[in-house]
Scaffold this motif. Structure first.
Motif, mmCIF file in Angstrom:
data_model
loop_
_atom_site.group_PDB
_atom_site.id
_atom_site.type_symbol
_atom_site.label_atom_id
_atom_site.label_comp_id
_atom_site.label_asym_id
_atom_site.label_seq_id
_atom_site.Cartn_x
_atom_site.Cartn_y
_atom_site.Cartn_z
ATOM 1 N N UNK B 1 35.177 6.995 4.389
ATOM 2 C CA UNK B 1 33.838 6.516 4.059
ATOM 3 C C UNK B 1 33.871 5.062 3.583
ATOM 4 N N UNK B 2 35.032 4.647 3.069
ATOM 5 C CA UNK B 2 35.084 3.323 2.452
ATOM 6 C C UNK B 2 34.840 2.196 3.448
ATOM 7 N N UNK B 3 35.071 2.449 4.745
ATOM 8 C CA UNK B 3 34.881 1.373 5.731
ATOM 9 C C UNK B 3 33.422 1.242 6.173
ATOM 10 N N UNK B 4 32.590 2.199 5.784
ATOM 11 C CA UNK B 4 31.202 2.152 6.245
ATOM 12 C C UNK B 4 30.499 0.898 5.725
ATOM 13 N N UNK B 5 29.838 0.221 6.631
ATOM 14 C CA UNK B 5 29.046 -0.951 6.221
ATOM 15 C C UNK B 5 27.570 -0.555 6.222
ATOM 16 N N UNK B 6 26.819 -1.108 5.269
ATOM 17 C CA UNK B 6 25.391 -0.813 5.234
ATOM 18 C C UNK B 6 24.636 -1.740 6.192
ATOM 19 N N UNK B 7 23.506 -1.249 6.671
ATOM 20 C CA UNK B 7 22.768 -1.952 7.732
ATOM 21 C C UNK B 7 21.602 -2.796 7.234
ATOM 22 N N UNK B 8 21.365 -2.768 5.933
ATOM 23 C CA UNK B 8 20.171 -3.441 5.368
ATOM 24 C C UNK B 8 18.867 -2.693 5.617
ATOM 25 N N UNK B 9 18.949 -1.492 6.203
ATOM 26 C CA UNK B 9 17.706 -0.737 6.421
ATOM 27 C C UNK B 9 17.194 -0.110 5.120
ATOM 28 N N UNK B 10 18.128 0.198 4.213
ATOM 29 C CA UNK B 10 17.723 0.884 2.972
ATOM 30 C C UNK B 10 18.042 0.070 1.716
ATOM 31 N N UNK B 11 19.038 -0.826 1.829
ATOM 32 C CA UNK B 11 19.444 -1.628 0.662
ATOM 33 C C UNK B 11 19.792 -3.036 1.123
ATOM 34 N N UNK B 12 19.243 -4.015 0.444
ATOM 35 C CA UNK B 12 19.491 -5.403 0.846
ATOM 36 C C UNK B 12 20.739 -5.925 0.158
#
Lengths: 198, 198
Positions: B1-12
């Protein structure tokens, strides 16, 4: 108890006339039950400083409406403009809350303390008068009742009314939950007031 | 899970930035717990057709406000004009319902599905989205949790999400009742909807 005469303070008629009217509404099994509740109410009232006649009558009438049909309850809820959420429930809830209306209309018993004790006898309430508690507990422990912990409940009832209310409330909810039965939300208010704060 | 990058859809911001902000609010014990919940949410989301990023973020933030002071919660209830009955309860209820307000104000997360899942994670609700159910169940079974039936609950969570909701709801209420703890009335609505109708 059979020699007790009524005083006309709560019912305009004799005990025999009241019991005859109730008997006409109930199966033999349930009539025997209400006699047991009336007797237990009478005894618990004497132990707890409540008018024994008032308590006995509340015990006799508490299940007066139990064998009315769903249609009769629904009609009464609408006629008396009671909370329409009641329509989402059934006989288990109706025979107390709506039952009080039948007692008023058909037996002409108007004593609000008796009617409230009937309204609250199934799921209790966060604030219960001593009379409310007597009817609630008597219904659970009257001599015809038989379930695993009835002797504990019965001993508690005669030793300490409030502890019997606590015992009954907790055990009834645990029983409903163990069988995944629906729980009337107000029963949790009784639980929070009596069980959780002790 | 640690490699997951966020997409900015839910958190900026990045996942690391989000976790840093959460870590600053929580004890090490609870920070470890929210990492476990985030991971479990991610896995259950993939199994149940929910956006894994949305679920993971909901899991990370679900206890964001858990260590706020009572005074902070009370101030927020008044500031946001939330139901004043909330003032009768405490951290156990506040960190979900009021916690969502802190997440919105301080983390700038405005996705209503995430906020609702946080609001409902403690006592559930009669109607829960799949995301709501994922956060509710992940909180109960994440890898750091340890209680007698946790393995049963964990197996159920991965096999059948709704059965895990049912199991958790029933067992939590039975546990509260066995210890005579106060029960939030809405928990019974969850019980009636999920447990009693099955």
């Amino acid at each position: 108890m059979s020699e007790i005469k009524l005083s006309n303070r709560f019912y305009h008629g004799t005990k025999e006339e009241l019991l005859e009217k109730i008997k006409n509404q109930l199966s033999d099994f349930r009539y025997k039950h209400i006699l047991g509740v009336g007797q237990t109410c009478y005894e618990l009232a004497k132990l707890n400083g409540v008018d024994p006649e008032q308590a006995m009558i509340a015990g006799f009438v508490h299940d007066y409406a139990k064998e009315k049909t769903d249609e009769q309850f629904i009609e009464k809820i609408k006629e008396k403009k009671l909370d329409s959420d009641l329509l989402n429930w059934g006989n288990f809830i109706w025979h107390g809350v709506v039952g009080a209306e039948f007692i008023k209309d058909e037996l002409k018993i108007t004593d609000e303390e008796i009617l409230n004790a009937v309204r609250r006898h199934t799921v209790g309430a966060p604030e219960m008068t001593t009379l409310d508690q007597i009817v609630y507990v008597s219904d659970y422990v009257e001599p015809n009742r038989s379930f695993p912990d009835v002797e504990i409940a019965r001993s508690l009832a005669y030793a300490n009314l409030k502890q019997a209310v606590i015992f009954e409330t907790k055990h009834t909810l645990q029983f409903l939950m163990s069988s995944s039965s629906k729980i009337y939300p107000d029963a949790i208010l009784t639980y929070n007031a009596f069980v959780a704060e002790n």
